[in-house]
Design a protein around this motif. Structure first.
Motif, PDB file in Angstrom:
ATOM      1  N   GLN A  72       0.830  -1.198   0.000  1.00 24.54           N
ATOM      2  CA  GLN A  72       0.000   0.000   0.000  1.00 24.54           C
ATOM      3  C   GLN A  72       0.869   1.254   0.000  1.00 24.54           C
ATOM      4  O   GLN A  72       0.569   2.237  -0.681  1.00 24.54           O
ATOM      5  CB  GLN A  72      -0.906   0.016   1.234  1.00 24.54           C
ATOM      6  CG  GLN A  72      -2.191  -0.762   1.105  1.00 24.54           C
ATOM      7  CD  GLN A  72      -3.080  -0.522   2.320  1.00 24.54           C
ATOM      8  OE1 GLN A  72      -2.615  -0.575   3.467  1.00 24.54           O
ATOM      9  NE2 GLN A  72      -4.343  -0.247   2.083  1.00 24.54           N
ATOM     10  N   ALA A  73       1.934   1.223   0.783  1.00 28.85           N
ATOM     11  CA  ALA A  73       2.827   2.379   0.876  1.00 28.85           C
ATOM     12  C   ALA A  73       3.432   2.701  -0.483  1.00 28.85           C
ATOM     13  O   ALA A  73       3.491   3.866  -0.899  1.00 28.85           O
ATOM     14  CB  ALA A  73       3.934   2.113   1.898  1.00 28.85           C
ATOM     15  N   VAL A  74       3.888   1.662  -1.197  1.00 28.72           N
ATOM     16  CA  VAL A  74       4.463   1.871  -2.523  1.00 28.72           C
ATOM     17  C   VAL A  74       3.410   2.429  -3.471  1.00 28.72           C
ATOM     18  O   VAL A  74       3.683   3.324  -4.283  1.00 28.72           O
ATOM     19  CB  VAL A  74       5.045   0.552  -3.076  1.00 28.72           C
ATOM     20  CG1 VAL A  74       5.533   0.742  -4.511  1.00 28.72           C
ATOM     21  CG2 VAL A  74       6.195   0.065  -2.195  1.00 28.72           C
ATOM     22  N   THR A  75       2.183   1.920  -3.374  1.00 28.83           N
ATOM     23  CA  THR A  75       1.103   2.387  -4.237  1.00 28.83           C
ATOM     24  C   THR A  75       0.755   3.843  -3.951  1.00 28.83           C
ATOM     25  O   THR A  75       0.571   4.657  -4.866  1.00 28.83           O
ATOM     26  CB  THR A  75      -0.153   1.515  -4.053  1.00 28.83           C
ATOM     27  OG1 THR A  75       0.177   0.154  -4.368  1.00 28.83           O
ATOM     28  CG2 THR A  75      -1.282   1.979  -4.951  1.00 28.83           C
ATOM     29  N   TYR A  76       0.658   4.202  -2.659  1.00 29.51           N
ATOM     30  CA  TYR A  76       0.303   5.565  -2.273  1.00 29.51           C
ATOM     31  C   TYR A  76       1.402   6.562  -2.633  1.00 29.51           C
ATOM     32  O   TYR A  76       1.129   7.636  -3.176  1.00 29.51           O
ATOM     33  CB  TYR A  76       0.047   5.651  -0.768  1.00 29.51           C
ATOM     34  CG  TYR A  76      -1.364   5.358  -0.341  1.00 29.51           C
ATOM     35  CD1 TYR A  76      -2.406   6.245  -0.611  1.00 29.51           C
ATOM     36  CD2 TYR A  76      -1.665   4.192   0.351  1.00 29.51           C
ATOM     37  CE1 TYR A  76      -3.701   5.972  -0.213  1.00 29.51           C
ATOM     38  CE2 TYR A  76      -2.966   3.908   0.758  1.00 29.51           C
ATOM     39  CZ  TYR A  76      -3.973   4.808   0.473  1.00 29.51           C
ATOM     40  OH  TYR A  76      -5.264   4.537   0.876  1.00 29.51           O
ATOM     41  N   LEU A  77       2.639   6.215  -2.311  1.00 29.63           N
ATOM     42  CA  LEU A  77       3.731   7.181  -2.408  1.00 29.63           C
ATOM     43  C   LEU A  77       4.504   7.112  -3.713  1.00 29.63           C
ATOM     44  O   LEU A  77       5.076   8.117  -4.145  1.00 29.63           O
ATOM     45  CB  LEU A  77       4.707   6.983  -1.240  1.00 29.63           C
ATOM     46  CG  LEU A  77       4.133   7.166   0.162  1.00 29.63           C
ATOM     47  CD1 LEU A  77       5.245   7.034   1.192  1.00 29.63           C
ATOM     48  CD2 LEU A  77       3.442   8.511   0.302  1.00 29.63           C
ATOM     49  N   GLY A  78       4.570   5.933  -4.331  1.00 31.21           N
ATOM     50  CA  GLY A  78       5.386   5.772  -5.526  1.00 31.21           C
ATOM     51  C   GLY A  78       6.803   5.365  -5.170  1.00 31.21           C
ATOM     52  O   GLY A  78       7.253   5.495  -4.022  1.00 31.21           O
ATOM     53  N   THR A  79       7.526   4.885  -6.151  1.00 34.98           N
ATOM     54  CA  THR A  79       8.855   4.326  -5.892  1.00 34.98           C
ATOM     55  C   THR A  79       9.867   5.387  -5.455  1.00 34.98           C
ATOM     56  O   THR A  79      10.772   5.089  -4.679  1.00 34.98           O
ATOM     57  CB  THR A  79       9.382   3.612  -7.146  1.00 34.98           C
ATOM     58  OG1 THR A  79       9.311   4.501  -8.267  1.00 34.98           O
ATOM     59  CG2 THR A  79       8.558   2.370  -7.448  1.00 34.98           C
ATOM     60  N   ARG A  80       9.728   6.637  -5.936  1.00 36.58           N
ATOM     61  CA  ARG A  80      10.715   7.642  -5.540  1.00 36.58           C
ATOM     62  C   ARG A  80      10.666   7.927  -4.054  1.00 36.58           C
ATOM     63  O   ARG A  80      11.708   8.002  -3.382  1.00 36.58           O
ATOM     64  CB  ARG A  80      10.503   8.944  -6.329  1.00 36.58           C
ATOM     65  CG  ARG A  80      11.473  10.054  -5.891  1.00 36.58           C
ATOM     66  CD  ARG A  80      11.282  11.325  -6.698  1.00 36.58           C
ATOM     67  NE  ARG A  80       9.930  11.843  -6.626  1.00 36.58           N
ATOM     68  CZ  ARG A  80       9.453  12.540  -5.591  1.00 36.58           C
ATOM     69  NH1 ARG A  80      10.201  12.745  -4.522  1.00 36.58           N
ATOM     70  NH2 ARG A  80       8.226  13.025  -5.619  1.00 36.58           N
ATOM     71  N   GLU A  81       9.464   8.088  -3.507  1.00 33.79           N
ATOM     72  CA  GLU A  81       9.348   8.358  -2.072  1.00 33.79           C
ATOM     73  C   GLU A  81       9.842   7.162  -1.258  1.00 33.79           C
ATOM     74  O   GLU A  81      10.528   7.328  -0.240  1.00 33.79           O
ATOM     75  CB  GLU A  81       7.897   8.677  -1.708  1.00 33.79           C
ATOM     76  CG  GLU A  81       7.365   9.970  -2.311  1.00 33.79           C
ATOM     77  CD  GLU A  81       7.891  11.219  -1.603  1.00 33.79           C
ATOM     78  OE1 GLU A  81       8.718  11.092  -0.685  1.00 33.79           O
ATOM     79  OE2 GLU A  81       7.463  12.322  -1.994  1.00 33.79           O
TER      80      GLU A  81
END
Length: 275
Positions: A72-81
């Motif tokens: 979920q974190a990767v989906t919400y924030l994206g790979t750069r974050e």
């Protein structure tokens, strides 16, 4: 990447890049980054997964609800974050814990986040900007690890980074901006990020970008975000001066910077309410 031989003669060790960051860097080098692969890499390291979850649910991002999984974190924030959080943790882990370093890491996380967001809004290299902000003060950690007592006294004796670099040259023969750039090079960061770390003290102090770096947008954003973090009211004066030097549209940059300041205020308000 090897460290400048001149720095090696000073007997100041620069830590090697952690394995997790090497693997993540390889994933990020792919033009089409696989989010599932990034999530799997994070999940494989319990400490890293915990750090990502703590960060994503902090006031820095101000999400309306709590994120429950790394995916979920990767989906919400994206790979750069996610990459930024991972590199921040790797950078922290490369140095012994010390109260004097905590403000450096806190500023690094915020600065990297703001520079990345501003770069994204302006259509310039967001990861180069994010990593430049994250590593901007890492040379201070290198010197603190090398001579804790001596460097602690230097930190206490100076009010500005310009004054600090002068003391560093006298005491160590090198300043934290040069050491930080060397660490960035040895960890394989983008040349624009390396240049930003190397020149940020002078650029922020004089509001002048050096002629040498061909890609100056990251350094320009470093100066602008420094103003935003320290004297927000000064951005109306700082942005037109710096943006033009980096061939960026001052009007667009000022609009994006103001919006970023609003978003940050909203995120902090969300974080306070969630707490």
């Amino acid at each position: 990447m090897s460290v400048d031989p001149q720095l090696r003669t000073l007997e100041i060790d620069i830590p090697a890049q952690p394995d997790s960051l090497v693997k993540l860097s390889l994933l990020l080098a792919d033009d089409e980054v696989n989010q599932q692969a990034v999530a799997a890499l994070v999940q494989a390291d319990m400490a890293l997964a915990a750090a990502v979850m703590k960060a994503v649910n902090s006031s820095l991002y101000g999400l309306a609800g709590r994120v429950q999984s790394v995916q979920q974190a990767v989906t919400y924030l994206g790979t750069r974050e996610i990459a930024g959080i991972t590199f921040e943790m790797g950078l922290r882990a490369a140095f012994p814990p010390a109260p004097e370093l905590q403000p450096i890491w806190q500023r690094a996380a915020l600065r990297g986040h703001l520079m990345g967001r501003l770069a994204q809004a302006l259509g310039v290299d967001a990861w180069a900007a994010h990593s430049a902000g994250l590593f901007e003060e890492c040379g201070k950690a290198v010197l603190f690890r090398h001579a804790p007592d001596h460097y602690r006294a230097m930190l206490r004796a100076t009010a500005t980074d310009g004054d600090l670099t002068q003391l560093e040259h006298v005491g160590f023969g090198v300043s934290h901006d040069a050491l930080g750039a060397a660490l960035c090079e040895s960890w394989g960061l983008d040349p624009a990020a390396v240049a930003s770390v190397r020149h940020h003290v002078v650029a922020q102090g004089l509001l002048e970008l050096p002629d040498a770096p061909t890609r100056r947008s990251a350094l320009a954003l470093s100066v602008i975000v420094q103003a935003l973090m320290t004297v927000p009211a000064s951005i109306d004066d700082v942005v037109p001066i710096i943006a033009a030097q980096a061939d960026l549209d001052p009007t667009l940059v000022l609009r994006a910077t103001r919006r970023l300041a609003e978003q940050q205020a909203e995120a902090q308000a969300h974080g306070r309410r969630a707490a």
